[in-house]
Design an enzyme around this catalytic site. Structure first.
Site, PDB file in Angstrom:
ATOM      1  N   GLY A 162      71.526  48.006  37.240  1.00 47.72           N
ATOM      2  CA  GLY A 162      70.314  48.440  36.551  1.00 47.72           C
ATOM      3  C   GLY A 162      69.137  47.616  37.029  1.00 47.72           C
ATOM      4  O   GLY A 162      69.078  47.197  38.193  1.00 47.72           O
ATOM      5  N   CYS A 163      68.188  47.349  36.146  1.00 50.96           N
ATOM      6  CA  CYS A 163      67.010  46.553  36.511  1.00 50.96           C
ATOM      7  C   CYS A 163      67.441  45.216  37.097  1.00 50.96           C
ATOM      8  O   CYS A 163      68.186  44.466  36.477  1.00 50.96           O
ATOM      9  CB  CYS A 163      66.135  46.345  35.271  1.00 50.96           C
ATOM     10  SG  CYS A 163      64.710  45.268  35.571  1.00 50.96           S
ATOM     11  N   PHE A 164      66.955  44.906  38.290  1.00 50.35           N
ATOM     12  CA  PHE A 164      67.469  43.717  38.974  1.00 50.35           C
ATOM     13  C   PHE A 164      66.932  42.405  38.424  1.00 50.35           C
ATOM     14  O   PHE A 164      67.440  41.329  38.751  1.00 50.35           O
ATOM     15  CB  PHE A 164      67.288  43.789  40.487  1.00 50.35           C
ATOM     16  CG  PHE A 164      65.923  44.185  41.008  1.00 50.35           C
ATOM     17  CD1 PHE A 164      64.760  43.969  40.298  1.00 50.35           C
ATOM     18  CD2 PHE A 164      65.825  44.778  42.264  1.00 50.35           C
ATOM     19  CE1 PHE A 164      63.520  44.323  40.815  1.00 50.35           C
ATOM     20  CE2 PHE A 164      64.585  45.133  42.804  1.00 50.35           C
ATOM     21  CZ  PHE A 164      63.438  44.914  42.071  1.00 50.35           C
ATOM     22  N   TRP A 165      65.902  42.434  37.564  1.00 49.71           N
ATOM     23  CA  TRP A 165      65.402  41.171  36.999  1.00 49.71           C
ATOM     24  C   TRP A 165      66.468  40.482  36.152  1.00 49.71           C
ATOM     25  O   TRP A 165      66.784  39.324  36.338  1.00 49.71           O
ATOM     26  CB  TRP A 165      64.167  41.414  36.149  1.00 49.71           C
ATOM     27  CG  TRP A 165      62.994  41.974  36.885  1.00 49.71           C
ATOM     28  CD1 TRP A 165      62.744  41.890  38.221  1.00 49.71           C
ATOM     29  CD2 TRP A 165      61.914  42.721  36.306  1.00 49.71           C
ATOM     30  NE1 TRP A 165      61.571  42.534  38.517  1.00 49.71           N
ATOM     31  CE2 TRP A 165      61.032  43.044  37.370  1.00 49.71           C
ATOM     32  CE3 TRP A 165      61.585  43.118  35.016  1.00 49.71           C
ATOM     33  CZ2 TRP A 165      59.862  43.754  37.158  1.00 49.71           C
ATOM     34  CZ3 TRP A 165      60.415  43.831  34.794  1.00 49.71           C
ATOM     35  CH2 TRP A 165      59.563  44.149  35.868  1.00 49.71           C
TER      36      TRP A 165
END
Length: 418
Positions: free
Chosen positions: A28-31
């Site tokens: 998902g969101c890589f952060w």
């Protein structure tokens, strides 16, 4: 081991002299994925990027544009996924352990999405660089699928494929949550532990028991371990909680047994308001903006008339509001936070049609210049929630000479105990 080379910059393909190994993972969101995977002992570096798509070279805007084109039906090309390139020391941590953390720290059953982030660029993926990595990926997937099935989850949708067209993400995406602390932490996925990790190593926190909660109305704060935003919310809000709404925190990402969430949680802290065992609203993430949180809660607790006063600087008509004739010993408190505002022994009859006080509880209010409607006045704001209360004038009685003219409908009266 027959390797499959990374495709990217020279830095991405620099030799490691056999001391480290890398694998590329989509969560998902890589952060949040970067933060989670970097916390594994033995991981020496985590880099965010894009991989698995048809285009050899892409940047962030390319990936977003490709996804928009896919949704319009303008292309059938494979888009890149947001990924993290995890580099680890095999002498200190095994690939199996890295992948166990991968499975446990996101929900691999959601297809082209992760939480509220929807699109093929948010798909779950393992992009391997050798046949040995592929074997470990498939073995851990099958083991985790058994645990998920037992817990009632559907089939894993994670793409397991050779690494293709890896591109390092822009510098501002690297270490994003370190550079931008006003973010949120991942919840740790489904809460289902990898079976071979053992309950003793990764015990799932206990699920809240419905019988210990308030069925009519209950707030639950869903937290995660080592989440600085959860700690900040606790310090800013929970530690001083005085609201009449009961609140409890949990590390378990599931609703109490018999209660229902509208959708899976994807960030911490997430504060959910339940009524009669069902979610009615949620507040996701916390960045230190207490007023925004209290405004969210106020919209759930207050009537439309109260909201107009509290959040739109409205005014009730004189002689129509609450508490005008309240004379019992007690405290007038904020209707959302429960924080004391005025004591009844500072209340007096001003004849104006609004509850009036000559002194607030110390630290309870904030004053602000108000030049609306062509007048110069001083607005009275609740320090705890930021809601509008009324105005203060210089025509009050001794000893202060002040008249805090307050809308009664945004006051809650708590009588003293006999």
């Amino acid at each position: 081991m027959m390797g499959i080379p990374f495709v990217g910059s020279a830095a991405d393909t620099a030799p490691t002299n056999g001391k480290t190994e890398s694998i590329v993972l989509g969560m998902g969101c890589f952060w949040g994925a970067e933060k989670r995977m970097s916390e594994i002992p033995g991981v020496v570096h985590v880099e965010v990027g894009y991989a698995g798509g048809d285009a050899p070279k892409v940047d962030y805007e390319d990936v977003l544009g490709e996804e928009r084109a896919r949704r319009r039906g303008d292309t059938t090309a494979r888009n890149h996924a947001e990924v993290v390139k995890v580099t680890f020391d095999p002498a200190k941590v095994s690939l199996k352990t890295v992948l166990i953390k991968f499975w446990e720290n996101h929900n691999p059953t959601q297809g082209d999405r992760q939480g509220n982030d929807v699109g093929s660029n948010y798909r779950s993926a393992i992009y391997y660089t050798s046949e040995d990595q592929k074997a470990v990926a498939i073995a851990t997937r099958d083991a985790y699928q058994a645990a998920l099935t037992k817990a009632g989850y559907p089939a894993i949708t994670t793409e397991i494929a050779p690494l293709k067209n890896y591109n390092r993400a822009e510098e501002y995406h690297q270490d994003y949550l370190k550079k931008n602390p006003n973010g949120y932490c991942g919840l740790g996925g489904t809460g289902v532990a990898y079976p071979q990790a053992g309950a003793a190593e990764n015990p799932q926190p206990p699920q809240l028991k419905a019988e210990d909660l308030h069925f009519d109305r209950q707030l639950i704060v869903f937290e995660a371990k080592d989440c600085p935003f959860c700690k900040q919310f606790k310090a800013d809000v929970l530690d001083g909680w005085q609201s009449e709404v009961p609140i409890v925190a949990t590390l378990n990402p599931h609703a109490p047994e018999g209660w229902t969430l509208d959708k899976a949680l994807f960030a911490t802290p997430t504060i959910v308001l339940f009524e009669h065992g069902k979610e009615v609203s949620r507040y996701t993430g916390y960045n230190g903006d207490k007023d925004r949180f209290w405004k969210w809660l106020g919209y759930q607790l207050l009537t439309p008339e109260q909201r107009k006063i509290a959040f739109e600087q409205g005014t009730e008509r004189p002689f129509t509001g609450s508490h005008l004739d309240e004379k019992r010993p007690g405290t007038f408190v904020d209707p959302i936070t429960g924080a004391p505002l005025f004591r009844s022994d500072t209340k007096f009859n001003s004849g104006t049609g609004w509850p009036s006080f000559f002194n607030p509880v110390p630290g309870a209010i904030v004053l602000k210049e108000d030049n609306s409607y062509g007048m110069h006045r001083v607005e009275v704001i609740s320090a705890s929630s930021g809601i509008h209360l009324g105005h203060v004038f210089d025509d009050g009685p001794p000893p202060t000479g002040k008249r805090y003219c307050i809308n009664g409908d945004v006051l809650k009266f708590v009588p003293d105990k006999s």
